[in-house]
Design a protein around this motif. Structure first.
Motif, short mmCIF file in Angstrom:
data_model
loop_
_atom_site.label_atom_id
_atom_site.label_comp_id
_atom_site.label_asym_id
_atom_site.label_seq_id
_atom_site.Cartn_x
_atom_site.Cartn_y
_atom_site.Cartn_z
N ASP A 86 0.81 -1.23 0.00
CA ASP A 86 0.00 0.00 0.00
C ASP A 86 0.84 1.27 0.00
O ASP A 86 0.31 2.37 0.19
N THR A 87 2.14 1.16 -0.25
CA THR A 87 3.00 2.33 -0.36
C THR A 87 2.54 3.21 -1.53
O THR A 87 2.25 2.68 -2.61
N PRO A 88 2.47 4.51 -1.36
CA PRO A 88 2.03 5.38 -2.46
C PRO A 88 2.97 5.30 -3.67
O PRO A 88 4.14 4.93 -3.52
N PRO A 89 2.47 5.63 -4.85
CA PRO A 89 3.30 5.59 -6.05
C PRO A 89 4.58 6.41 -5.89
O PRO A 89 4.58 7.46 -5.25
N GLY A 90 5.64 5.92 -6.48
CA GLY A 90 6.93 6.61 -6.40
C GLY A 90 8.07 5.65 -6.19
O GLY A 90 7.91 4.42 -6.29
N ALA A 91 9.24 6.19 -5.87
CA ALA A 91 10.46 5.38 -5.77
C ALA A 91 10.35 4.32 -4.69
O ALA A 91 10.77 3.17 -4.90
N LEU A 92 9.81 4.68 -3.52
CA LEU A 92 9.74 3.70 -2.44
C LEU A 92 8.77 2.57 -2.79
O LEU A 92 9.02 1.40 -2.43
N ARG A 93 7.69 2.88 -3.49
CA ARG A 93 6.78 1.81 -3.92
C ARG A 93 7.50 0.88 -4.92
O ARG A 93 7.29 -0.34 -4.87
N CYS A 95 10.57 0.06 -4.84
CA CYS A 95 11.37 -0.84 -4.01
C CYS A 95 10.52 -1.86 -3.29
O CYS A 95 10.83 -3.06 -3.27
N HIS A 96 9.43 -1.41 -2.68
CA HIS A 96 8.60 -2.31 -1.89
C HIS A 96 7.94 -3.38 -2.76
O HIS A 96 7.92 -4.57 -2.38
N VAL A 97 7.39 -2.99 -3.89
CA VAL A 97 6.73 -3.97 -4.77
C VAL A 97 7.76 -4.93 -5.35
O VAL A 97 7.55 -6.15 -5.39
N HIS A 98 8.89 -4.40 -5.80
CA HIS A 98 9.93 -5.27 -6.36
C HIS A 98 10.42 -6.25 -5.31
O HIS A 98 10.64 -7.44 -5.59
N ASP A 99 10.61 -5.78 -4.09
CA ASP A 99 11.09 -6.63 -3.01
C ASP A 99 10.11 -7.78 -2.75
O ASP A 99 10.51 -8.96 -2.68
N LEU A 100 8.83 -7.47 -2.63
CA LEU A 100 7.85 -8.52 -2.39
C LEU A 100 7.74 -9.45 -3.59
O LEU A 100 7.63 -10.68 -3.44
N HIS A 101 7.81 -8.89 -4.78
CA HIS A 101 7.73 -9.68 -6.01
C HIS A 101 8.83 -10.74 -6.05
O HIS A 101 8.57 -11.93 -6.30
N ILE A 102 10.08 -10.35 -5.78
CA ILE A 102 11.16 -11.34 -5.87
C ILE A 102 11.14 -12.30 -4.69
O ILE A 102 11.58 -13.45 -4.81
N ARG A 103 10.59 -11.87 -3.54
CA ARG A 103 10.45 -12.82 -2.44
C ARG A 103 9.39 -13.87 -2.74
O ARG A 103 9.53 -15.04 -2.35
N LEU A 104 8.33 -13.47 -3.43
CA LEU A 104 7.33 -14.45 -3.85
C LEU A 104 7.93 -15.47 -4.82
O LEU A 104 7.64 -16.67 -4.76
N ILE A 105 8.78 -14.98 -5.73
CA ILE A 105 9.44 -15.87 -6.68
C ILE A 105 10.41 -16.80 -5.94
O ILE A 105 10.36 -18.02 -6.06
N SER A 106 11.30 -16.20 -5.16
CA SER A 106 12.35 -16.97 -4.49
C SER A 106 11.78 -17.96 -3.49
O SER A 106 12.34 -19.04 -3.28
N GLY A 107 10.66 -17.60 -2.86
CA GLY A 107 10.07 -18.46 -1.85
C GLY A 107 9.13 -19.52 -2.38
O GLY A 107 8.54 -20.27 -1.59
N SER A 108 8.99 -19.61 -3.70
CA SER A 108 8.09 -20.59 -4.29
C SER A 108 8.68 -22.00 -4.15
O SER A 108 9.73 -22.31 -4.71
N ALA A 109 7.99 -22.86 -3.40
CA ALA A 109 8.47 -24.22 -3.20
C ALA A 109 8.54 -24.99 -4.52
O ALA A 109 9.47 -25.78 -4.74
N SER A 110 7.58 -24.75 -5.40
CA SER A 110 7.58 -25.46 -6.69
C SER A 110 8.76 -25.03 -7.55
O SER A 110 9.40 -25.86 -8.20
#
Length: 215
Positions: A86-93, A95-110
């Motif tokens: 829910d971070t507002p649009p901009g540089a910090l968002r 970072c936050h979206v990219h961070d969660l995105h790659i954690r979802l990828i990296s944490g995928s058991a499959s």
């Protein structure tokens, strides 16, 4: 792209041809991959009610279908990351979206099971700079960055497509470290590097989005 395939079924002594839509092939392949960390074409064909030869003929091979599965999962991860942050649009968002995105990828058991059991195939599909998966992952990231440009005053330090390519390649180095350098995958460093690229403070991790729950 996955194409429609056909299957034969008996109808009152005759033979009828039923078309299996491309979306059905892909969704079934995704379900099998998520459950097993692999994609066994004979089992997939049996679940679809078609012959394995038909599946190969219409989808041009296992690795092409695997690539489509990985791209579809990456796109789904990005949509999930954008909806959960829910971070507002901009540089910090960014970072936050990219961070969660790659954690979802990296944490995928499959995905981790796939990399462990088929490292050579995984390397070809995930790391080829001109391959379907990398190009699509970069495009997904670039589209997200363009939305941040449109919704805020943030501007990337390079043209958006080039910057997305740099960020995607950088992140791959860490989340696929087990393929590249026989090291443990990790996601904290990509977040630090992206923050430095964007001139943001490097935090102690307390402002990172919450760890993703199992989907």
């Amino acid at each position: 792209m996955t194409r429609a395939v056909s299957r034969q079924s008996g109808v009152e002594g005759a033979t009828a041809r039923t078309i299996v839509p491309p979306d059905t092939v892909l969704s079934t392949a995704k379900r099998v991959f998520m459950a097993t960390g692999s994609l066994e074409m004979r089992a997939l064909a049996r679940e679809l009610g078609i012959g394995r030869a038909t599946l190969y003929r219409w989808n041009r091979g296992r690795e092409e279908l695997l690539s489509e599965v990985l791209v579809s999962l990456a796109a789904g991860n990005m949509r999930r990351a954008e909806s959960e942050v829910d971070t507002p649009p901009g540089a910090l968002r960014v970072c936050h979206v990219h961070d969660l995105h790659i954690r979802l990828i990296s944490g995928s058991a499959s995905l981790r099971a796939f990399i462990h059991s088929e490292p050579q195939v995984a390397s070809r599909l995930l790391l080829d700079a001109g391959g379907t998966v990398h190009l699509a992952a970069t495009r997904i990231l670039a589209d997200f960055m363009r939305r941040q440009q449109e919704q805020s005053t943030w501007r990337p330090p390079l043209p958006v497509d080039r910057f997305a390519h740099v960020v995607a390649r950088m992140a791959e180095t860490y989340i696929y470290a087990d393929l590249i350098a026989r090291a443990e995958p990790e996601t904290a460093t990509p977040d630090i590097i992206l923050r430095l690229m964007l001139g943001l403070p490097v935090e102690d991790g307390t402002d990172r989005p919450a760890e993703p729950a199992e989907s």
